[in-house]
Enzyme design. Structure first.
Site, mmCIF file in Angstrom:
data_model
loop_
_atom_site.group_PDB
_atom_site.id
_atom_site.type_symbol
_atom_site.label_atom_id
_atom_site.label_comp_id
_atom_site.label_asym_id
_atom_site.label_seq_id
_atom_site.Cartn_x
_atom_site.Cartn_y
_atom_site.Cartn_z
ATOM 1 N N SER A 293 -5.108 6.153 42.626
ATOM 2 C CA SER A 293 -3.666 6.287 42.852
ATOM 3 C C SER A 293 -3.386 7.367 43.883
ATOM 4 C CB SER A 293 -2.965 6.639 41.538
ATOM 5 O OG SER A 293 -3.300 7.959 41.156
ATOM 6 N N LYS A 294 -2.134 7.522 44.181
ATOM 7 C CA LYS A 294 -1.679 8.469 45.204
ATOM 8 C C LYS A 294 -2.330 9.846 45.123
ATOM 9 C CE LYS A 294 1.888 6.330 47.344
ATOM 10 N NZ LYS A 294 1.184 5.039 47.357
ATOM 11 N N ARG A 295 -2.487 10.351 43.913
ATOM 12 C CA ARG A 295 -2.978 11.722 43.837
ATOM 13 C C ARG A 295 -4.450 11.855 44.206
ATOM 14 N NH1 ARG A 295 -4.965 12.417 38.645
ATOM 15 N NH2 ARG A 295 -4.896 10.451 37.499
ATOM 16 N N GLY B 139 -5.391 10.895 47.064
ATOM 17 C CA GLY B 139 -5.386 10.860 48.520
ATOM 18 C C GLY B 139 -4.774 9.567 49.016
#
Length: 467
Positions: free
Chosen positions: A236-238, A240
């Site tokens: 997911s986004k976190r 990267g």
RNA sequence: GGUCCCGUCGUCCAGAGGCCUAGGACGCCGGCCUUUCAAGCCGGAAACGCCGGUUCGAAUCCGGUCGGGACUGCCA
């Protein structure tokens, strides 16, 4: 391949698309791209364009579907709403599905009851005694036999009927759910192979049941292992960048991303890591795909990108590097300036994994050096005798008749011996003076590309700072 | 909670009963090369989750256990 245009193309989705493409190309099949946009709220044409663009960038060309056409219309679910509604109603008429007007909290109670008893909701989400004439339509799940199928990557997978609830196929507003739309598409488009993320494995018995209710036989399924972040959770986004387009914008090469994605869950032989599209197509087999999830490792992707950057034709490297060099300088470069870059481009290319790194390496060519890397300065420039080195360098360089790599090299090569010190003791101070750092492309070429005037000025300036 | 899936170096990928003193790649460590950094070359540390069983023999088969994950919506 059936992405939903509710966001940008995720690397996980891109990998699934890649595997689909490989299967099709390997077996001379048809790679189809359709658009699952039944979620009108979140779907946008912009996302659709973004996704298709990313697919093209990766090199996944499709034979049939959105944009390129084919025998089945637009391949966009939003254009087939009527078809889905009709299918749902036919199923009701055939007694294979039913309207359900129970209140949400009634259903919620049934689910809670199942959970309390340690059972699957499928035990209780069933056709009520009194059939309704309105409300969403559910498929009636046959309770006499388990659903068994051969998954190309998982092997035999079995679901008991009690563990499958009577799921909604048509919402009360008349729009289809994902299950209905996607299954009807599979049947209508005569899909032979469905390769998708493992997160859809629990939905597969529903799709199979629906397919059979439609009187068709199901495609071959292959559920691909998920992509995880370094913490073992779904990517997911976190973790990267997760949008494929971000990689494109950061200067990753599509061949490298293709190769890296392909190697997540598959390999041609266990020895080979770097391979071309053609080699992948030739060797690919869904049966060889791993069952276990793969952690997406940006470090290895960066390494892989470096492999492809170094393999680039010189002209292509320059062309691709240019926007990143200009970004690093903060301005566009003139053709004259660009020629100076091209003088040392081959040296920069060897030292580049990611294109933005190319920019950092050559800023000194285009921007004056007015501050120096602190560590480099402390380590080299504060040593005894540095001033003499710079003076000597200045002397031999000033007298040069021609300003080119060979002349500069022969002039500077003699210095270490003359001054009776190591080569590094001579070249590093010059490097720092001229480039601002102890890390740079090779010195002689760098000075040649920079030009006589700026080179001498920079050495003088550094000399001045030493007092 | 329930259902399903997964479990080899930190990570990715080999290994489909003896070829395994477990192989390749990234990363890491050391060395060579070298004016720096890369690249390249050489070498090193590093794994079969655990317990039983089957077998002459198991990373490979079976069972259990533990761990992880996905799903559990009128989202996809």
């Amino acid at each position: 391949m059936a992405p939903s245009p509710t966001g940008t193309l995720h690397v996980g989705t891109a990998r699934a698309a890649l595997f689909n493409w490989l299967v099709a190309r390997h077996s001379q099949g048809t790679f189809i791209v359709r658009i699952d946009d039944t979620d009108r709220e979140r779907s946008t044409p912009e996302f659709e364009e973004e996704i298709l663009g990313s697919l093209r960038w990766l090199g996944l060309d499709w034979d049939e579907g959105v944009g390129v056409g084919g025998p089945h219309g637009t391949y966009r679910q939003s254009d087939r709403l009527e078809r889905y509604r009709q299918v749902a109603e036919e199923l009701v008429a055939a007694g294979l599905a039913y309207h359900d007007n129970r209140e949400p909290d009634v259903l919620e109670d049934l689910r809670r009851r199942a959970q309390k008893e340690g059972k699957h909701p499928g035990h209780y989400i069933r056709r009520p005694e009194e059939p309704a004439t309105s409300g969403p339509i559910r498929l009636s799940v046959p309770e006499d036999a388990p659903v068994v199928f051969e998954d190309m990557v998982r092997g035999t997978v079995t679901f008991e009927p009690q563990d499958i609830d009577d799921f909604v196929i048509l919402r009360s507003d008349g729009t289809p759910t994902y299950h209905l739309a996607s299954t009807v598409d599979d049947v209508d488009y005569e899909i032979s192979h469905v390769a998708r993320g493992e997160d859809l494995l629990p939905s597969t018995p529903k799709h199979i049941l629906l397919t059979r209710a439609l009187g068709a036989s199901e495609p071959v399924y292959a559920h691909l292992p998920l992509l995880f972040g370094s913490d073992g959770k779904k990517l997911s986004k976190r973790h990267g960048a997760t949008a494929l387009s971000e990689y494109r914008d950061q200067g990753y090469l599509p061949e490298a991303v293709f190769n890296y994605l392909a190697i997540l869950g598959w390999s041609p032989d266990g020895e080979t890591t770097v391979f071309s599209r053609e080699e992948a197509v030739a060797a690919f087999d869904l049966n060889d795909v791993n069952k276990s999830p793969a952690v997406f490792d940006p470090e290895k992707l960066a390494w892989m990108n470096g492999e492809y950057v170094r393999a680039l034709e010189a002209a292509k490297f320059s062309r691709m590097a240019r926007p990143f060099v200009e970004a690093a300088c903060g301005r566009a470069l003139s053709d004259d300036e660009w020629m100076r870059f091209e003088e040392i481009a081959h040296l920069v290319q060897e030292r580049t994994r990611l294109l933005p790194e190319a920019g950092e390496q050559v800023i000194f060519l285009f921007e004056d050096v007015d501050e120096y890397d602190e560590k480099s300065w402390a380590k080299v420039m504060t040593k005894e005798g540095v001033a003499d080195v710079l003076d000597a360098g200045l002397a031999v360089l000033t007298g040069l008749e021609h300003w080119n790599t060979e002349a500069i090299e022969s002039a500077l090569r003699s210095l270490p011996e003359r001054l009776e010190i190591g080569a590094g003791k001579v070249f590093q101070p010059l490097r720092i003076s001229v480039t601002g750092s102890s890390v740079s492309p090779p010195l002689f070429e760098s000075l040649a590309a920079l030009g006589r005037i700026p080179t001498l000025a920079r050495i003088e300036r550094a000399r001045g700072l030493l007092g």
